[in-house]
Design a protein around this motif. Structure first.
Motif, PDB file in Angstrom:
ATOM      1  N   ALA A  71       0.838  -1.204   0.000  1.00 27.46           N
ATOM      2  CA  ALA A  71       0.000   0.000   0.000  1.00 27.46           C
ATOM      3  C   ALA A  71       0.872   1.253   0.000  1.00 27.46           C
ATOM      4  CB  ALA A  71      -0.925  -0.009   1.216  1.00 27.46           C
ATOM      5  N   PHE A  72       2.000   1.189   0.734  1.00 27.23           N
ATOM      6  CA  PHE A  72       2.864   2.358   0.855  1.00 27.23           C
ATOM      7  C   PHE A  72       3.373   2.818  -0.515  1.00 27.23           C
ATOM      8  CE2 PHE A  72       7.221   4.054   1.835  1.00 27.23           C
ATOM      9  CZ  PHE A  72       6.784   5.231   2.426  1.00 27.23           C
ATOM     10  N   PHE A  73       3.531   1.861  -1.442  1.00 32.68           N
ATOM     11  CA  PHE A  73       4.132   2.212  -2.737  1.00 32.68           C
ATOM     12  C   PHE A  73       3.098   2.436  -3.836  1.00 32.68           C
ATOM     13  CE2 PHE A  73       7.473  -0.139  -0.489  1.00 32.68           C
ATOM     14  CZ  PHE A  73       8.455   0.824  -0.495  1.00 32.68           C
ATOM     15  N   PHE A  76       4.158   0.182   8.750  1.00 38.00           N
ATOM     16  CA  PHE A  76       3.792   0.389   7.341  1.00 38.00           C
ATOM     17  C   PHE A  76       2.463   1.130   7.251  1.00 38.00           C
ATOM     18  CE2 PHE A  76       6.320  -3.636   6.218  1.00 38.00           C
ATOM     19  CZ  PHE A  76       7.409  -2.892   5.800  1.00 38.00           C
ATOM     20  N   SER A  77       1.572   0.753   8.156  1.00 38.97           N
ATOM     21  CA  SER A  77       0.237   1.355   8.142  1.00 38.97           C
ATOM     22  C   SER A  77       0.341   2.857   8.405  1.00 38.97           C
ATOM     23  CB  SER A  77      -0.614   0.651   9.193  1.00 38.97           C
ATOM     24  OG  SER A  77      -1.852   1.268   9.296  1.00 38.97           O
ATOM     25  N   VAL A  78       1.163   3.240   9.388  1.00 38.28           N
ATOM     26  CA  VAL A  78       1.384   4.664   9.657  1.00 38.28           C
ATOM     27  C   VAL A  78       1.977   5.316   8.413  1.00 38.28           C
ATOM     28  CG1 VAL A  78       2.744   6.286  11.009  1.00 38.28           C
ATOM     29  CG2 VAL A  78       1.714   4.304  12.128  1.00 38.28           C
ATOM     30  N   ALA A  79       2.924   4.621   7.794  1.00 37.43           N
ATOM     31  CA  ALA A  79       3.626   5.217   6.655  1.00 37.43           C
ATOM     32  C   ALA A  79       2.672   5.497   5.501  1.00 37.43           C
ATOM     33  CB  ALA A  79       4.749   4.282   6.204  1.00 37.43           C
ATOM     34  N   GLY A 106       8.758   4.952  13.184  1.00 34.90           N
ATOM     35  CA  GLY A 106       9.242   4.260  11.990  1.00 34.90           C
ATOM     36  C   GLY A 106       8.487   4.718  10.754  1.00 34.90           C
ATOM     37  N   GLY A 107       7.197   4.922  10.915  1.00 31.15           N
ATOM     38  CA  GLY A 107       6.368   5.349   9.769  1.00 31.15           C
ATOM     39  C   GLY A 107       6.809   6.713   9.271  1.00 31.15           C
TER      40      GLY A 107
END
Lengths: 113, 942
Positions: B289-291, B419-422, B513-514
Motif C-alpha cells: 500500500a505504501f508504494f 507500514f500502516s502509519v507510513a 518508523g512510519g
C-alpha cells in the motif's frame, strides 16, 4: 388393435425423426409436428385402449382413464403454441439470413460466439 | 416474520429504482434510500431485545425433511453487521446520488446495490447454513454486477470477472465445508451447530471442514494468497468500492469466521492457519500500500492489510482478541468508508487519483482535507481517534501471543503497524500537503454538501468513538463479542494503559518508523521499483486462460453448430440406454387381452400410416408435405374418438385446422421447395436411425398396452369425485379446470406468452431493413383471378354467428359433456380466421373490436380471479364451488366457479391463436400484396 396403434406410433416417430434430421427449417418443423403426434398418442395410450367408454359420469361403466386424456388435451394446444413460435423463428431466420439452412456455417459459427 | 422481512426488503426494493428513475435521479435515490431506511428501522425495532441478550428468531418451514428451512436469527454479531450494512448502505446511496454522472444508468446502479445489500443482510441474519450459502453466492453474483458496472471499461470487466472467479470459487469450497459441518452435527441450523463445539472438534472431518470453510472466508476477505482480486475490483465506481470494501463484501469472510468462531476456533489448526494468514496479509499488504500511487489502490491494499489484522485477531482464539477484532471491524468501517468516499471526491473534482499529480489540496479543498485528516490519522492509529484504540488493543494482544517464538508476533505486528502509519501519512502528505500546483487535470475545489455529507458524518463518528468509546461503542462491542465468543463480554476501552504496557512502546515505534519511512520515500521507492515482483494478474490469467481454452474446445467439439449431428447423437444415446434397459429385463409378451380390429379402424389406420410413410419421399415439395402432415393429424382425431376420448378428438380436429392454416401462411414466406443437399448414404443413415427409434418407441408402446398398469392409477379418485367434488360429469374437463386447474393455469399463461413472443418477433422483423427488402423482393405467386370470391365471403359471413353459437354451446356443455374452454376457443378462432381468409386481413382487421393482446390479458386475469376468489372464503387457490339454479323458463342448470376459470381458458386460447396468425399476416402485407379495403375485389359499376 394394440398392434396397429403401436405400429402407428412407431411410424410417426420414425418419420418425425427422419424429417428433423433434414437440413432446412421447414421439414424440421414438420418433423417436430410428427413427433408431437407420436408423443401425444403415446401418452394417450398409457391409459390403455378402451372402446365405448368415454369418461362421462352417468353413461354406462366402465370408463376410460381420464387423466392421460386431460394431459394430452393441454399438450395438443401447447404443441400448437410451440410450432407457431418455431415457425416465426424460422421465418425470421430465413428473412434475415437469406437462406433457411439449419446448421451454422463456419463463418456464422464465428459470429455466434 | 420481521427478520425475514428485513432480508427480503432490499430484494423487493430492487424493483423500485428501475421504475423511479423515470421520475428523476433524486426520486430514484430517495426511493432506494427509503427501502434501506425502512429495513434499518425494522432492525432497530429488534435491537432492544438483542441488547438485553436475547436471540430473535424467525422460522419459515419449507422442506423440513431435507433441512431446508428459511430460518433467520439475530444476535449481537448479526445486529452489528446488519447495522453496518444498512447504515453505511444509506450513506453510500446518498453519496452515489451526487457521485454518478448523468450518463451513468443510475436505476441499474441502485438495483444492483439493493440486490447486493439484500444478499449481505441475508448472510448475517441466516440461521440455516444452506440459506446462508445461497446468500453468500448471491453476494458474489451481485458484486460482479457492481464491480463491472462501468461495462465500457475493460478493467472493470476484468476486475469483475476476477472477483467472481476467486470469491465464487471459494464459495464452492465453502459449500462443501458447510455440508460436512452439517453432516457432523446432523442439523443445518446454525444455532444448533454453534452448540456442538466438542462434537465438531472431535470429528475426523474437522480439519477438511475447517480448511474448506476458511477457503471461502479467505477468498471473500482477500486474505493471502487470495488477496489479489481486491485491488483489481477498484475499477468499480467509488461508491461501490467504498461499500464493498469497507463495510460489506470483504467483511463477509470476517463475519463467517466470527460466526463460526465458537465451534471452529481454539484448536492449534485454527490458530496456525488463521493467525498466520492474517499476519502475512497484514504486513505484506501494508507494505505494498505504501508504494501505490493511485489513491484507491493504496486504500485497497490498506483494506487487505486491515482485514488481515482482524483475521489474525480472530485466529488467536482468545476471548480478548476476538473482542478487539469486533471493535476494529466497527472502526475500520467508519474510517475506511470515509477515506474511500474522499478519494472519490478528489477523483471527481481533480479528475485524477494519482498521488504523483496531486498535492496541495489542503487549501483548495479544506472540507475534504478535514475529513481526510481525521480518517487517515485514525487509520494510522494516532490518538485519540478510534483507529488508535483498536490498534493499541491489537498490539497488546499480539505482544502476549506466542507464534514460533514469544516475540515474533509482537515484532511483526509492530512492523505492520509501522507500514500502516507510513501509507496513511503518505496519503495525507502527498495528496493534500505541500505546495498548491498549477497542473491538475481539473481545478479542484470542495464539492457540494451532498457529496461530502456522508464521509463527513463518518469522520465525526471517528472522532466521537475515539473520544468517548465507552459511551458510544462499548455496548455494541459487548453484545457482538458476547455473540462471537458465546460468553458474556464486558469490554473496557481506554486511551492509556500505563507506561508498562508493551503496546505503548510498540505504537510509538510504529509511528516513529512510519515517519522515517515517509521521509525516506524517494529512496525506498527507487529500491521498490528495482525489485522484481510477481504480477498476480498475470499468474491468474495464466491459470484461467488454459482452462477457458480447454472448456471452449470441449464445447466446440461437442457442438459444432450442426443441428442434425447433435440430434443424431441424442437419439442414438437414448436408443442405446433404452436397449441397455431392455436387454436387462424380461421380453415376454404382455397378457392383457387385446381389442379386435374393426374394418373402419383398419382403413383409418392404413391411410394415416401410408400418408406418414410417403412424407419423407415427397417432402421436397413443401406444399405436398404440409398436406400429408395435415392428413395424418386429422386422422388422429377419429382414433381418439374411437378409443373413448371425444374431448381429444374435438381438440385435435380444431388444433389441426389452425396449425395447417398457420403453416400455410408461413410457407408464403419460405421457399416452396427443399433442395437436394444430403447424399444417399446420409439419407440411408438417417432412415436407419429413424427406423431404430421408431421400432423402439412402437415396441415400447406395444409392451405397455398389452400390460396392465404397474401401479394402480389415481384416476379412480377423479372419476369418483368428478360429480360430487367438482360438479361436472365430464371427468376430463373437471381434471382440466378443477383437479389440475393449477397446471391449466400455467399452460394458458405459456400459450399467451408464446403468442406474445410471436408478436414481438414479427414486430422486430417488420422494423428490420434487410427483412423488409427481402419481403418486398419475394417472388409473387400466380394469383387467382378473384382473391376474395363472393361465394366464400357470403358463406363465411353467414357461418360466423352459427360458428359462434357452436362455440358457446361447446363451452357451456364442457363441464358435463365433451367440450370446454379449449375447444370453444379453437372453434371461435377458426370462425374468425375464416373471415380473414375470405375477406382479407385489412377488411377483417378494421372490423375487429377487441384487441388480441387484451383477450389474452383478460383470459389470464379472469382465470386468476377464479383462482383468487376462494381466498376470500378462506379456501386455497382455485377451489371451485357449484350451485344448481332454477331460472324460469330454463330448465334447472348448474353454475360452477370452474366455468369462470374455463372462460379465462377460452379467452386466452382465442387471443393467442388470433394474435399468432395476425402477426404472420402483418408480415405478409409487406410482400407487396395489395391491401384490400372492401370485401370483394370486383369493382362496382364495372
Amino acid at each position: 388393435m394394440e398392434l396397429l396403434v403401436a405400429i402407428a406410433i412407431g411410424t410417426l416417430t420414425a418419420v418425425g425423426i427422419y424429417m428433423t434430421l433434414r437440413l432446412r427449417t421447414f421439414p424440421v418443423i414438420l418433423g417436430l409436428t410428427f413427433l408431437s403426434y407420436a408423443v401425444n398418442l403415446f401418452l394417450f395410450v398409457s391409459g390403455r385402449l378402451t372402446l365405448n367408454a368415454a369418461p362421462i359420469i352417468g353413461t354406462p361403466e366402465p370408463y376410460a382413464d381420464p387423466l392421460p386424456q386431460a394431459l394430452v388435451l393441454t399438450a395438443i394446444v401447447i404443441s400448437f403454441g410451440m410450432t407457431a413460435v418455431i415457425m416465426i423463428m424460422a421465418i425470421g431466420g430465413y428473412l434475415s439470413a437469406g437462406h433457411d439452412r439449419i446448421d451454422l456455417d463456419a463463418a456464422e459459427d464465428g459470429d455466434a460466439k | 416474520m420481521s427478520l425475514a422481512l428485513i432480508a427480503a426488503l432490499p430484494f423487493l426494493g430492487a424493483l423500485l429504482p428501475g421504475l423511479m428513475i423515470r421520475a428523476g435521479r433524486t426520486a430514484c435515490a430517495t426511493a432506494t434510500g427509503a427501502v434501506t431506511a425502512l429495513a434499518l428501522f425494522l432492525l432497530a425495532l429488534q435491537a432492544p431485545a438483542v441488547l438485553r441478550g436475547e436471540v430473535v428468531q424467525t422460522r419459515i418451514d419449507w422442506l423440513p425433511a431435507l433441512g431446508l428451512n428459511a430460518t433467520f436469527f439475530l444476535d449481537g454479531l448479526g445486529l452489528l453487521f446488519a447495522g453496518l450494512i444498512l447504515g453505511i448502505g444509506l450513506l453510500i446511496i446518498l453519496y452515489a446520488r451526487f457521485y454518478l454522472s448523468k450518463s451513468d444508468p443510475m436505476g441499474q446502479f441502485y438495483t444492483y446495490l439493493l440486490l447486493f445489500q439484500g444478499a449481505m443482510v441475508g448472510i448475517v441474519l441466516s440461521d440455516n447454513i444452506l440459506l446462508l450459502l445461497i446468500f453468500w453466492e448471491l453476494t458474489s453474483l451481485s458484486s460482479f454486477l457492481l464491480i463491472g458496472y462501468w461495462k465500457h471499461l475493460p478493467e472493470g470487466r476484468q476486475g469483475a470477472r476476477m472477483a467472481l472467479a476467486v470469491t465464487g470459487g471459494g464459495g464452492l469450497a465453502m459449500i462443501a465445508g458447510m455440508l460436512i459441518l452439517g453432516n457432523i452435527v446432523g442439523s443445518y441450523d446454525l444455532t444448533v451447530i454453534l452448540e456442538n463445539k466438542d462434537l465438531i472438534q472431535a470429528s475426523d472431518w474437522y480439519l477438511p471442514a475447517l480448511i474448506l470453510i476458511l477457503l471461502g472466508a479467505f477468498t471473500k476477505s482477500a486474505q493471502f494468497p487470495f488477496h489479489f482480486w481486491l485491488p483489481h475490483a477498484m475499477a468499480a465506481p467509488t461508491p461501490v468500492s467504498a461499500y464493498l470494501h469497507s463495510a460489506t463484501m470483504v467483511k463477509a469472510g470476517l463475519f463467517l469466521m466470527a460466526r463460526m468462531w465458537p465451534v471452529l476456533a481454539g484448536t492449534p489448526e485454527w490458530f496456525w492457519i488463521v493467525s498466520t494468514a492474517g499476519l502475512v496479509t497484514m504486513v505484506m499488504a501494508a507494505k505494498i500500500a505504501f508504494f501505490k500511487d493511485d489513491l484507491k489502490a493504496l486504500l485497497a491494499f490498506s483494506t487487505v492489510s486491515h482485514l488481515g489484522l482482524i483475521t489474525m485477531l480472530l485466529g488467536f482464539g482468545t476471548k480478548a482478541a476476538a473482542t478487539v477484532a469486533v471493535f476494529h471491524i466497527i472502526n475500520h468501517a467508519t474510517f475506511k468508508a470515509a477515506l474511500f468516499m474522499s478519494a472519490g471526491i478528489v477523483d471527481h473534482e481533480a479528475h485524477t487519483r494519482d498521488l504523483r499529480r496531486l498535492g496541495g489540496l489542503r487549501t483548495l479543498m479544506p472540507i475534504t482535507f478535514g475529513i481526510v485528516v481525521l480518517a487517515s490519522l485514525s487509520m494510522a492509529g494516532i490518538p485519540p481517534l478510534n483507529g488508535f484504540l483498536s490498534k493499541e488493543l491489537m498490539l497488546e494482544e499480539a505482544a502476549h501471543t506466542t507464534w514460533i517464538t514469544p516475540w515474533a508476533m509482537g515484532l511483526l505486528a509492530t512492523i505492520g503497524a509501522m507500514f500502516s502509519v507510513a501509507y496513511s501519512f503518505r496519503f495525507l502528505a502527498h495528496g493534500f500537503l505541500g505546495p498548491v500546483r498549477d497542473d491538475y487535470p481539473h481545478k479542484p475545489h470542495d464539492p457540494g454538501f451532498g457529496l461530502w455529507a456522508a464521509p463527513g458524518l463518518l469522520a465525526a463518528l471517528v472522532v466521537i468513538i475515539g473520544l468517548v468509546p465507552m459511551a458510544t461503542a462499548a455496548w455494541l462491542v459487548d453484545v457482538a463479542a458476547s455473540a462471537v465468543t458465546g460468553e458474556a463480554v464486558h469490554v473496557h476501552i481506554s486511551h492509556w494503559h500505563g507506561l508498562y504496557a508493551p503496546a505503548l512502546w510498540m505504537s510509538l515505534a510504529a509511528i516513529g518508523g512510519g515517519l522515517v519511512m515517509l521521509g525516506a520515500y524517494p529512496r525506498l521507492r527507487a529500491m521498490w521499483d528495482a525489485t522484481p515482483r510477481p504480477e498476480a494478474k498475470r499468474i491468474f490469467d495464466g491459470i484461467v486462460e488454459p482452462l477457458a481454452a480447454l472448456s471452449r474446445s470441449v464445447t466446440e467439439g461437442l457442438h459444432n453448430g450442426g443441428f442434425a449431428r447433435s440430434l443424431v447423437l441424442a437419439v442414438l444415446a437414448i436408443a442405446g440406454a433404452a436397449y441397455w434397459a431392455f436387454d436387462g429385463g424380461s421380453h415376454l409378451a404382455g397378457s392383457r387381452p387385446t381389442l379386435p380390429v374393426t374394418p373402419v379402424t383398419a382403413i383409418v389406420w392404413a391411410v394415416m400410416v401410408i400418408a406418414a410413410l410417403v412424407t419423407p419421399f415427397l417432402h421436397r415439395n413443401r406444399l405436398v408435405a404440409l398436406i400429408l402432415t395435415g392428413v395424418v393429424g386429422l386422422l388422429i382425431a377419429p382414433l381418439f374418438m374411437l378409443f373413448s376420448a371425444p374431448d381429444l378428438a374435438l381438440t385435435q380436429l380444431s388444433v389441426e385446422v389452425v396449425t395447417i392454416l398457420l403453416m400455410l401462411l408461413a410457407l408464403h414466406f419460405l421457399p416452396k421447395e427443399t433442395p437436394v443437399e444430403s447424399t444417399v448414404p446420409r439419407r440411408l443413415r438417417d432412415a436407419g436411425i429413424a427406423g431404430i427409434a421408431g421400432i423402439g418407441i412402437g415396441g415400447l408402446a406395444y409392451a405397455m398396452m398389452t400390460r396392465g398398469p404397474a401401479f394402480d392409477p389415481i384416476s379412480h379418485f377423479h372419476l369418483a369425485q368428478s360429480k360430487p367434488g367438482a360438479g361436472g360429469t365430464n371427468a376430463v374437463n373437471t381434471i382440466i379446470v378443477d383437479f389440475r386447474g393449477y397446471d391449466t393455469f400455467g399452460e394458458i399463461i405459456v400459450l399467451g406468452i408464446a403468442a406474445l413472443v410471436i408478436f414481438a418477433l414479427s414486430r422486430t422483423l417488420l422494423h428490420d431493413a434487410t427483412v423488409n427488402r427481402r419481403l418486398a423482393a419475394q417472388p409473387r405467386q400466380a394469383e387467382s383471378g378473384d382473391r376474395h370470391p363472393m361465394m366464400l365471403v357470403v358463406s363465411t359471413r353467414l357461418l360466423l354467428p352459427m360458428a359462434m353459437m357452436v362455440g358457446v354451446y361447446i363451452y357451456l356443455r364442457g363441464h358435463n359433456l365433451p367440450g370446454g374452454g379449449f375447444v370453444a376457443g379453437l372453434v371461435f378462432a377458426i370462425a374468425y380466421l375464416m373471415q380473414y381468409m375470405a375477406s382479407g386481413y385489412d377488411w377483417s382487421h378494421a372490423r375487429q373490436r377487441y384487441d388480441h393482446h387484451a383477450l389474452i390479458g383478460w383470459g389470464v386475469l379472469i382465470a386468476s380471479l377464479a383462482g383468487i376468489g376462494p381466498w376470500f372464503l378462506g379456501l386455497p387457490f382455485l377451489t371451485s364451488g357449484y350451485e344448481y339454479v332454477h331460472l324460469w323458463p330454463l330448465e334447472e342448470f348448474e353454475v360452477a366457479t370452474a366455468a369462470i376459470f374455463d372462460l379465462g381458458v377460452f379467452l386466452c386460447v382465442l387471443g393467442a391463436i388470433l394474435l399468432a396468425l395476425a402477426s404472420l399476416s402483418r408480415l405478409a402485407l409487406r410482400t407487396g400484396e395489395g391491401a384490400n379495403t372492401r370485401a370483394y375485389d370486383i369493382e362496382e359499376g364495372t
